[in-house]
Design a protein around this motif. Structure first.
Motif, PDB file in Angstrom:
ATOM      1  N   SER A  42      -1.748  41.631  13.158  1.00 57.94           N
ATOM      2  CA  SER A  42      -2.395  42.818  12.552  1.00 57.94           C
ATOM      3  C   SER A  42      -3.710  42.498  12.182  1.00 57.94           C
ATOM      4  CB  SER A  42      -1.492  43.667  11.607  1.00 57.94           C
ATOM      5  OG  SER A  42      -1.334  42.607  10.301  1.00 57.94           O
ATOM      6  N   GLU A  43      -4.351  43.374  11.650  1.00 58.39           N
ATOM      7  CA  GLU A  43      -5.818  43.223  11.001  1.00 58.39           C
ATOM      8  C   GLU A  43      -5.780  41.956  10.119  1.00 58.39           C
ATOM      9  OE1 GLU A  43      -8.887  45.632  10.599  1.00 58.39           O
ATOM     10  OE2 GLU A  43      -7.906  45.558  12.764  1.00 58.39           O
ATOM     11  N   ASN A  44      -4.900  41.886   9.351  1.00 58.88           N
ATOM     12  CA  ASN A  44      -4.862  40.914   8.241  1.00 58.88           C
ATOM     13  C   ASN A  44      -3.875  39.817   8.171  1.00 58.88           C
ATOM     14  OD1 ASN A  44      -2.929  42.883   7.512  1.00 58.88           O
ATOM     15  ND2 ASN A  44      -3.744  42.694   5.397  1.00 58.88           N
ATOM     16  N   LEU A  45      -3.241  39.588   9.481  1.00 61.41           N
ATOM     17  CA  LEU A  45      -2.216  38.620   9.568  1.00 61.41           C
ATOM     18  C   LEU A  45      -2.218  37.802  10.883  1.00 61.41           C
ATOM     19  CD1 LEU A  45       0.682  37.481   8.459  1.00 61.41           C
ATOM     20  CD2 LEU A  45       1.964  39.679   9.647  1.00 61.41           C
ATOM     21  N   GLY A  46      -2.625  36.452  10.584  1.00 60.32           N
ATOM     22  CA  GLY A  46      -2.891  35.688  11.650  1.00 60.32           C
ATOM     23  C   GLY A  46      -1.604  34.393  11.707  1.00 60.32           C
ATOM     24  N   VAL A  47      -1.643  34.354  13.021  1.00 58.16           N
ATOM     25  CA  VAL A  47      -0.314  33.276  13.221  1.00 58.16           C
ATOM     26  C   VAL A  47      -0.843  32.132  14.132  1.00 58.16           C
ATOM     27  CG1 VAL A  47       1.909  33.057  14.134  1.00 58.16           C
ATOM     28  CG2 VAL A  47       1.366  34.895  13.136  1.00 58.16           C
ATOM     29  N   MET A  48      -0.016  30.781  13.721  1.00 59.63           N
ATOM     30  CA  MET A  48      -0.596  29.698  14.794  1.00 59.63           C
ATOM     31  C   MET A  48       0.763  29.074  14.995  1.00 59.63           C
ATOM     32  SD  MET A  48      -2.552  28.178  16.577  1.00 59.63           S
ATOM     33  CE  MET A  48      -4.172  28.479  16.653  1.00 59.63           C
ATOM     34  N   SER A  49       0.906  28.576  16.281  1.00 59.41           N
ATOM     35  CA  SER A  49       2.149  28.102  16.580  1.00 59.41           C
ATOM     36  C   SER A  49       2.212  27.303  18.041  1.00 59.41           C
ATOM     37  CB  SER A  49       3.275  29.160  16.772  1.00 59.41           C
ATOM     38  OG  SER A  49       4.666  28.619  17.338  1.00 59.41           O
ATOM     39  N   VAL A  50       2.804  26.520  18.111  1.00 57.81           N
ATOM     40  CA  VAL A  50       2.944  25.805  19.423  1.00 57.81           C
ATOM     41  C   VAL A  50       3.373  26.605  20.481  1.00 57.81           C
ATOM     42  CG1 VAL A  50       5.360  24.702  19.309  1.00 57.81           C
ATOM     43  CG2 VAL A  50       3.184  23.408  20.501  1.00 57.81           C
ATOM     44  N   GLN A  51       4.124  27.544  20.156  1.00 59.48           N
ATOM     45  CA  GLN A  51       4.468  28.363  21.282  1.00 59.48           C
ATOM     46  C   GLN A  51       3.441  28.981  22.045  1.00 59.48           C
ATOM     47  OE1 GLN A  51       8.007  29.215  21.710  1.00 59.48           O
ATOM     48  NE2 GLN A  51       7.100  30.109  23.621  1.00 59.48           N
ATOM     49  N   PHE A  52       2.232  29.360  21.400  1.00 58.56           N
ATOM     50  CA  PHE A  52       0.993  29.963  22.262  1.00 58.56           C
ATOM     51  C   PHE A  52       0.331  28.862  23.199  1.00 58.56           C
ATOM     52  CE2 PHE A  52       0.501  31.835  17.678  1.00 58.56           C
ATOM     53  CZ  PHE A  52       1.288  32.918  17.985  1.00 58.56           C
ATOM     54  N   MET A  53       0.947  27.669  23.141  1.00 58.58           N
ATOM     55  CA  MET A  53       0.166  26.665  24.004  1.00 58.58           C
ATOM     56  C   MET A  53       1.028  26.201  25.330  1.00 58.58           C
ATOM     57  SD  MET A  53      -0.696  24.292  20.994  1.00 58.58           S
ATOM     58  CE  MET A  53      -2.395  24.037  20.709  1.00 58.58           C
ATOM     59  N   LEU A  54       2.289  27.070  25.197  1.00 58.76           N
ATOM     60  CA  LEU A  54       3.196  26.467  26.501  1.00 58.76           C
ATOM     61  C   LEU A  54       2.846  27.312  27.619  1.00 58.76           C
ATOM     62  CD1 LEU A  54       6.656  26.355  24.356  1.00 58.76           C
ATOM     63  CD2 LEU A  54       4.836  24.368  24.833  1.00 58.76           C
ATOM     64  N   PRO A  55       2.983  26.612  28.773  1.00 57.82           N
ATOM     65  CA  PRO A  55       2.641  27.316  29.873  1.00 57.82           C
ATOM     66  C   PRO A  55       3.965  28.361  30.302  1.00 57.82           C
ATOM     67  CG  PRO A  55       2.908  25.024  30.202  1.00 57.82           C
ATOM     68  CD  PRO A  55       2.770  24.952  28.790  1.00 57.82           C
ATOM     69  N   ASN A  56       5.097  27.607  29.933  1.00 57.36           N
ATOM     70  CA  ASN A  56       6.470  28.629  30.022  1.00 57.36           C
ATOM     71  C   ASN A  56       6.977  28.811  28.696  1.00 57.36           C
ATOM     72  OD1 ASN A  56       6.423  29.073  33.121  1.00 57.36           O
ATOM     73  ND2 ASN A  56       6.805  27.058  33.190  1.00 57.36           N
ATOM     74  N   ARG A  57       7.359  30.109  28.568  1.00 60.19           N
ATOM     75  CA  ARG A  57       8.037  30.447  27.395  1.00 60.19           C
ATOM     76  C   ARG A  57       9.106  29.608  26.966  1.00 60.19           C
ATOM     77  NH1 ARG A  57      10.827  36.128  26.954  1.00 60.19           N
ATOM     78  NH2 ARG A  57      12.280  34.883  28.127  1.00 60.19           N
ATOM     79  N   ASP A  58       9.868  29.024  28.065  1.00 61.19           N
ATOM     80  CA  ASP A  58      11.286  28.349  27.790  1.00 61.19           C
ATOM     81  C   ASP A  58      11.026  26.721  27.782  1.00 61.19           C
ATOM     82  OD1 ASP A  58      12.376  30.761  27.460  1.00 61.19           O
ATOM     83  OD2 ASP A  58      13.242  30.741  29.448  1.00 61.19           O
ATOM     84  N   ASP A  59       9.751  26.452  27.787  1.00 61.38           N
ATOM     85  CA  ASP A  59       9.397  24.992  28.073  1.00 61.38           C
ATOM     86  C   ASP A  59      10.080  24.013  26.807  1.00 61.38           C
ATOM     87  OD1 ASP A  59       8.399  25.126  30.384  1.00 61.38           O
ATOM     88  OD2 ASP A  59       6.299  24.925  29.957  1.00 61.38           O
ATOM     89  N   ALA A  60      10.725  22.962  26.959  1.00 69.14           N
ATOM     90  CA  ALA A  60      11.072  22.193  25.844  1.00 69.14           C
ATOM     91  C   ALA A  60       9.815  21.328  25.501  1.00 69.14           C
ATOM     92  CB  ALA A  60      12.124  21.188  26.246  1.00 69.14           C
ATOM     93  N   VAL A  61       9.530  21.163  24.363  1.00 68.61           N
ATOM     94  CA  VAL A  61       8.621  20.277  23.820  1.00 68.61           C
ATOM     95  C   VAL A  61       9.222  18.930  23.407  1.00 68.61           C
ATOM     96  CG1 VAL A  61       6.718  20.027  22.224  1.00 68.61           C
ATOM     97  CG2 VAL A  61       7.225  22.257  23.001  1.00 68.61           C
TER      98      VAL A  61
END
Lengths: 319, 344
Positions: free
Chosen positions: B148-167
C-alpha cells in the motif's frame, strides 16, 4: 558403516515449520513398530530438536561405543502374545496385547547439557554433525530408518541428501514423505520442498496432510481450523501419491505432553472402531509404554492406514 | 573419524564474533571442522591442513566486514527496527509480522517496511497478497514491493522465476542475500522496519544480528504457541538473544485456545501443560505481550493475502492482536493509543 543393516530409509520433509513433521515422524514410527517392524528415528533438526520430547525421553543421554554412538532405545521388541491372529490384512488386531518391533532414537537433544541451551551453528558445523549422525550411530538391524528434518531446503537437507546418495544404496533410500497442513501458506512452501526432491532426485513416497480439521470435544462439530483439501490438491498437481489426512486430536497432544493414555467420550468412532470401548477394554494405564498408549489413540488407525500405503509404495520403489 | 561427545557445541560468542568479520572468497567447500574462514584461527587449525583454502584463509585480512558501515548508512533513515523471532516453525511469525506491519501502517503517517529473511520458505509475499510481484532495480538500489502507500516488502520470493522454485542454498549464500537486502534495498525514510526470520538459531539469525548491530535494533518480539514442544525451542531462542545481546521486547502467545464456532465451547488445541507463554515469560523475566486465540479466519485471510484487520475487525482475535500491537508500542517507549487508536 552404520547404515548397512538398514533395509529402508525414509525422510520426513516439509518446507514449512510447525506443520507436524516431528509429530508425523513419531506416529509413523509408532505405527510401524505396532506392525512389528524394527524402527529407528534420526532427528537432524539441530537447532530445534523435538523428537526427544515427543517420545518422552528428554532426560536420556547417548552412550558411546567403540567407533560410534548407541541410539537411545524407546522400547524393546516384543513378540505377539497370540500369534494366530497376527496376519490380518486390516492391521486392526494390533491392540495393546499384540507384539511390536523395537524403536530407537537419535537426536542432538540427547547431547545437550541443558535442554534450554541454544545451538548456534553455521552451515559447515551442521553439515559435519549430519554426516556424523549418518556414519557413527550403531543402529543395528532395522527395517525402517525415519529421518526427521528441520524446515527449509538448506544446509541440513543438502548435506543429508548428499551423504545418503553417497553412502546408502539406491534400494535402501526409499524416498521422502512430505508433510503439509491444508493452508495455502503451508502448501506454497511445501511445493518448494517437492521441487527440492525433484532436483536432488529423491523419490517422493507421498504427501500427508496434517492438522486437517479439529473435532470439538463438546459438540463433535468438525472445524477446519487450517482450511481443507490443500494437501490432496497439491499431491494431484505434482502427481505424487496422497497418503492421507490426519485430524487434530487433543488426546494425542495430551498423550505427548502429559503422558496420559487417551480416553474418548462414548460414541467416538474412528474407522469403524469404537474408541471409547477400545479404551475401556485395555488395561494400559498412564504408566504403560508410549506405543501401548498410542494404540488407544484415535490417530492410531489413521496412521495404520497411512503406513500400509507407505510400505506398499516403498516396496514398489525397492522393486 | 572418531566421534566426540564432549562439548559438541560451538561457543555462541565465537559464532557471533566471526560473523562480524569479512569473509574471504574460498575456492573449495570448507572442511568438516572448519574454524570459519573469517575466524582468528583460519588457516592455522588442524582441520586446515590439506584444505585447498588454507592459504587464502591464513592470509585474508581479519578486520571487520567493510559492508557494515554501508548498511548502517543505508538504514539511517529507519527509526525502529524490530525482529520477529521464534525457535519453532509454524507458530505464526510471519502471520504476526504481517499483522504488526498492517497495524502500524493503519496510521497513514507511518511508513512501514517488512523484510523477509526466510530464504527457503518465504511466506510474507503471499500473506501480503503480492506474491506475483518482482523487484525493480534503479540506480540507487532495489525498490521494495509496495503493498500500500506506506507499506513496503522485500523477500526472496520476488526474485524467483517460478513461484514454486526451491531455493537450495547453503548458509553463506543465504547470508549474502540478507546482506544485499540491507545494503542494496532503497528503504529510505521509514518509521518501522519489521524483520521476519526463519525458525532456528543459525546462519540467518547470526547475519541479521551482526549486520544490524551497528545501526541498532530496538529488539525482538518472540512468538510461541502454548504447548511445551514449542516452548522448548523458544527457550533456546531466548538463550540465543541473551548471548547475542539482542534486547527482547516480549513474548506473544499465538493459537492459544480455540472457540468452536458451533457451540462456542473453548478448547485448548495446543494445551499449555507447562503454563504456556505466560509462565515462560515469567520464568525468564521478559514481558508477556498477550495471547491471541486461534481463529480459522486469520489463516484464511493469510491464504488470500488480505488484511485480517480490514475483514474481521470486530473478532476477538483481532482485538487481542490490537492489544499486542499496543503493548509492543509501549515497550518501544511510545503510547499504545497513538500507534493504534482505541475504537471507542
Amino acid at each position: 558403516m552404520s547404515l548397512q543393516d538398514i533395509k529402508h530409509i525414509a525422510l520426513v520433509l516439509s518446507g514449512k515449520g510447525g506443520v507436524g513433521k516431528s509429530s508425523v515422524t513419531t506416529q509413523l514410527a509408532l505405527a510401524l513398530s505396532l506392525q512389528g517392524h524394527n524402527v529407528g528415528v534420526l532427528d537432524i533438526d539441530l537447532t530445534g530438536p523435538s523428537i526427544p520430547r515427543f517420545f518422552g525421553i528428554e532426560s536420556a543421554k547417548v552412550r558411546q561405543a567403540p567407533g560410534g554412538w548407541l541410539p537411545v532405545q524407546v522400547h524393546d521388541g516384543q513378540e505377539a502374545s497370540d500369534k494366530t491372529n497376527g496376519h490380518h490384512e486390516n492391521g486392526q488386531e494390533k491392540n495393546s496385547q499384540s507384539g511390536h518391533g523395537a524403536l530407537y532414537c537419535m537426536s542432538l537433544g540427547f547431547l545437550l547439557a541443558n535442554r534450554g541451551d541454544a545451538v548456534v551453528w553455521r552451515g559447515p558445523k551442521k553439515t559435519a554433525m549430519v554426516r556424523q549422525f549418518l556414519s557413527d550411530v550403531h543402529w543395528g538391524p532395522l527395517d525402517y530408518l525415519l529421518i526427521d528434518t528441520p524446515p527449509g531446503t538448506s544446509d541440513e537437507h543438502i548435506s543429508l541428501v548428499e551423504t545418503l546418495l553417497k553412502s546408502a544404496t539406491p534400494e535402501q533410500l526409499a524416498g521422502a514423505v512430505i508433510v503439509t497442513t491444508p493452508q495455502a501458506i503451508s502448501v506454497s512452501d511445501v511445493k518448494k520442498e517437492i521441487n527440492f526432491c525433484r532436483k536432488t532426485s529423491v523419490h517422493v513416497l507421498g504427501v500427508i496432510e496434517n492438522m486437517a480439521g479439529f473435532v470439538c470435544p463438546n459438540c463433535a462439530e468438525c472445524t477446519d481450523v487450517f482450511s481443507k483439501g490443500g494437501g490432496k490438491a497439491m499431491a494431484t498437481e505434482f502427481e505424487v501419491p496422497f497418503l492421507g489426512s490426519v485430524p487434530i486430536d487433543p488426546m494425542f497432544i495430551r498423550l505427548i505432553e502429559e503422558g496420559k493414555a487417551p480416553v474418548y467420550p462414548e460414541g467416538t468412532v474412528v474407522d469403524g472402531q469404537d474408541m471409547h470401548q477400545n479404551g475401556e477394554k485395555s488395561e494400559v494405564g498412564d504408566e504403560g509404554l508410549l506405543v501401548e498408549k498410542y494404540a488407544r489413540c484415535s490417530l492410531c488407525p489413521v496412521f495404520a492406514g497411512i503406513v500400509r500405503g507407505l510400505v506398499d509404495n516403498i516396496n514398489v520403489t525397492a522393486g | 573419524m572418531a566421534p566426540s561427545l564432549e562439548e559438541p557445541i560451538q561457543p555462541v560468542d565465537d559464532a557471533l564474533d566471526s560473523h562480524l568479520r569479512k569473509q574471504p572468497a574460498l575456492k573449495a567447500a570448507p572442511p568438516e571442522h572448519c574454524p570459519g574462514p573469517e575466524s582468528e584461527q583460519a588457516g592455522k587449525q588442524d582441520a586446515c591442513a590439506g584444505c585447498p583454502n588454507q592459504a587464502i584463509c591464513a592470509s585474508a585480512p581479519k578486520g571487520p566486514d567493510p559492508d557494515i558501515p554501508i548498511i548502517t548508512e543505508r538504514l539511517s533513515g529507519v527509526k525502529h527496527k524490530i525482529l520477529v523471532l521464534s525457535g519453532k516453525g509454524g507458530v505464526g511469525k510471519s502471520t504476526f509480522t504481517t499483522m504488526l506491519a498492517h497495524a502500524f501502517a493503519s496510521n497513514a503517517e507511518n511508513v512501514v517496511g517488512v523484510m523477509d529473511t526466510d530464504i527457503c520458505g518465504p511466506s510474507i509475499p503471499k500473506m501480503m497478497g503480492v506474491e506475483t510481484e518482482t523487484i525493480h532495480v534503479s540506480s540507487t538500489g532495489w525498490e521494495p514491493v509496495w503493498v500500500s502507500e506506506n507499506l513496503g516488502v522485500m523477500s526472496v520470493q520476488f526474485m524467483l522465476p517460478n513461484r514454486d522454485d526451491a531455493v537450495i542454498w547453503r548458509g553463506p549464500k543465504k547470508n549474502g542475500l540478507i546482506k544485499q537486502f540491507l545494503k542494496d534495498v532503497e528503504w529510505g525514510e521509514m518509521d518501522y522496519l519489521v524483520v521476519d526470520t526463519p525458525p532456528g538459531t543459525s546462519d540467518e539469525h547470526l547475519s541479521v544480528n551482526s549486520f544490524l548491530k551497528e545501526s541498532g535494533v530496538d529488539g525482538a518480539v518472540l512468538v510461541t504457541t502454548p504447548q511445551e514442544v514449542s516452548l522448548l525451542d523458544v527457550r533456546k531462542e531466548i538463550d540465543f538473544c541473551r548471548k547475542a545481546g539482542i534486547p527482547i521486547l516480549g513474548l506473544v502467545e499465538n493459537m492459544s485456545g480455540f472457540v468452536c464456532p458451533k457451540c462456542t465451547h473453548q478448547s485448548e488445541i495446543f494445551r499449555p501443560t507447562t503454563g504456556g507463554g505466560r509462565q515462560l515469560a515469567k520464568d525468564t523475566n521478559i514481558p508477556f505481550l498477550g495471547a491471541v486465540p486461534l481463529d480459522p479466519r486469520i489463516g484464511m485471510s493469510c491464504d488470500y493475502g488480505e488484511s485480517f484487520f480490514d475483514n474481521f475487525g470486530d473478532s476477538p482475535a483481532c482485538e487481542a492482536l490490537r492489544d499486542v500491537v499496543r503493548n509492543v508500542a509501549e515497550v518501544l517507549g511510545m503510547k499504545g493509543e497513538d500507534v493504534l487508536p482505541l475504537d471507542d
